[in-house]
Write an enzyme that holds these catalytic residues in place. Structure first.
Site, PDB file in Angstrom:
ATOM      1  N   ASP A   5      31.024  -1.914  78.239  1.00 22.50           N
ATOM      2  CA  ASP A   5      30.042  -1.763  77.236  1.00 22.50           C
ATOM      3  C   ASP A   5      28.334  -1.495  77.869  1.00 22.50           C
ATOM      4  O   ASP A   5      28.144  -2.062  78.889  1.00 22.50           O
ATOM      5  CB  ASP A   5      29.693  -2.914  76.490  1.00 22.50           C
ATOM      6  CG  ASP A   5      31.154  -3.099  75.477  1.00 22.50           C
ATOM      7  OD1 ASP A   5      32.073  -2.074  74.989  1.00 22.50           O
ATOM      8  OD2 ASP A   5      31.502  -4.263  74.975  1.00 22.50           O
TER       9      ASP A   5
ATOM     10  N   GLU B 177      36.181   1.317  64.010  1.00 22.44           N
ATOM     11  CA  GLU B 177      36.402   0.338  65.100  1.00 22.44           C
ATOM     12  C   GLU B 177      35.705  -0.879  64.884  1.00 22.44           C
ATOM     13  O   GLU B 177      34.682  -0.796  64.913  1.00 22.44           O
ATOM     14  CB  GLU B 177      36.284   1.171  66.365  1.00 22.44           C
ATOM     15  CG  GLU B 177      36.427   0.411  67.742  1.00 22.44           C
ATOM     16  CD  GLU B 177      36.064   1.095  69.036  1.00 22.44           C
ATOM     17  OE1 GLU B 177      35.967   0.617  70.040  1.00 22.44           O
ATOM     18  OE2 GLU B 177      35.770   2.414  69.072  1.00 22.44           O
TER      19      GLU B 177
END
Length: 260
Positions: free
Chosen positions: A60, A49
């Protein structure tokens, strides 16, 4: 057949689990991305990824946010990332999944983005801020390009919605294992295993668990209930520290694990 589907078909035959490392493109310099992708394949990555740095990364945690800040400070652009992936594709065979927020795709141009990532050899896209109800803005382009949209479900996603989401596409389902953002964690919600088991029972496509997975114990505890794991923050830390020995140890944990 998309590389992602081919890969999981082969894993299923071998009764093995998937290990998907996440890296932030441009962290350490965009020029190291190709070499890092090659290294991760050599260390046994099932797929990789690749994150696109963004100024407002709502999903995040601190580690990946800081990696994104470093990447942007290095002048990393989406166009540059796609070019480096194209360079790496000539040297690696594992699926590449790009993780990006919707804004950079809009700025690039949806049709142009899909066209360019297809040529570069990207096999899937994760767009965490794209609701299922609005994904038609990009799915026709992705489907024509045979690029899988990887969708996410969470601990709070109702079972009917899990069934509906998992019925779309042929890649894998990303099961978010925590309530919150990415980042390494020492323990998980006690209901996680049942959550993963329920998803597996209802999903026609492979289920990968991600967010906060950072050590061998967690990987071994989680994988009996899913088809593999996605490890992000820990991988980003180890690459930033250039700690390839610990990276190799972490990535080798599933090589001899059997499917349960």
């Amino acid at each position: 057949m998309n590389r992602i589907t081919q890969t999981f078909n082969e894993l299923n035959k071998q009764k093995r689990k998937a290990f998907v490392p996440y890296i932030m493109a441009g962290d350490g310099g965009l020029e190291v991305l190709c070499d890092r992708l090659i290294t991760l394949e050599k260390l046994g990555a099932t797929a990789i990824e690749v994150g696109v740095p963004f100024s407002d990364p709502v999903a995040d945690g601190p580690t990946i946010q800081q990696a994104g800040i470093r990447a942007l400070a290095n002048g990393t652009t989406l166009k540059g990332i796609i070019a480096e992936i194209a360079k790496a594709r000539a040297q690696i065979s594992v699926p590449i999944v790009m993780m990006t927020y919707l804004n950079p795709i809009y700025a690039y141009g949806i049709a142009k983005f899909v066209e360019d990532v297809k040529v570069a050899g990207v096999d899937g896209c994760i767009i965490p801020d794209l609701p299922v109800e609005e994904e038609e803005i990009i799915t026709p382009y992705l489907e024509d390009a045979k690029i899988e949209l990887i969708r996410l479900v969470t601990l709070t996603t109702p079972i009917d919605r899990i069934k509906a989401i998992s019925s779309k596409g042929n890649g894998f389902l990303y099961a978010v294992t925590v309530k919150g953002i990415t980042g390494t964690r020492n323990e998980y919600n006690q209901d996680l295993n049942q959550f993963l088991h329920t998803i597996k029972e209802n999903s026609p496509i492979p289920v990968l668990a991600g967010f906060g997975i950072s050590n061998e114990t967690q990987i071994k505890e989680i994988t009996p209930y899913c088809d593999g794991v996605i490890v992000g923050s820990k991988i980003v830390d180890l690459l930033n520290q250039n700690n390839l020995a610990e990276l190799e140890t972490l990535m080798s944990v599933l090589k001899l694990e059997s499917k349960i």
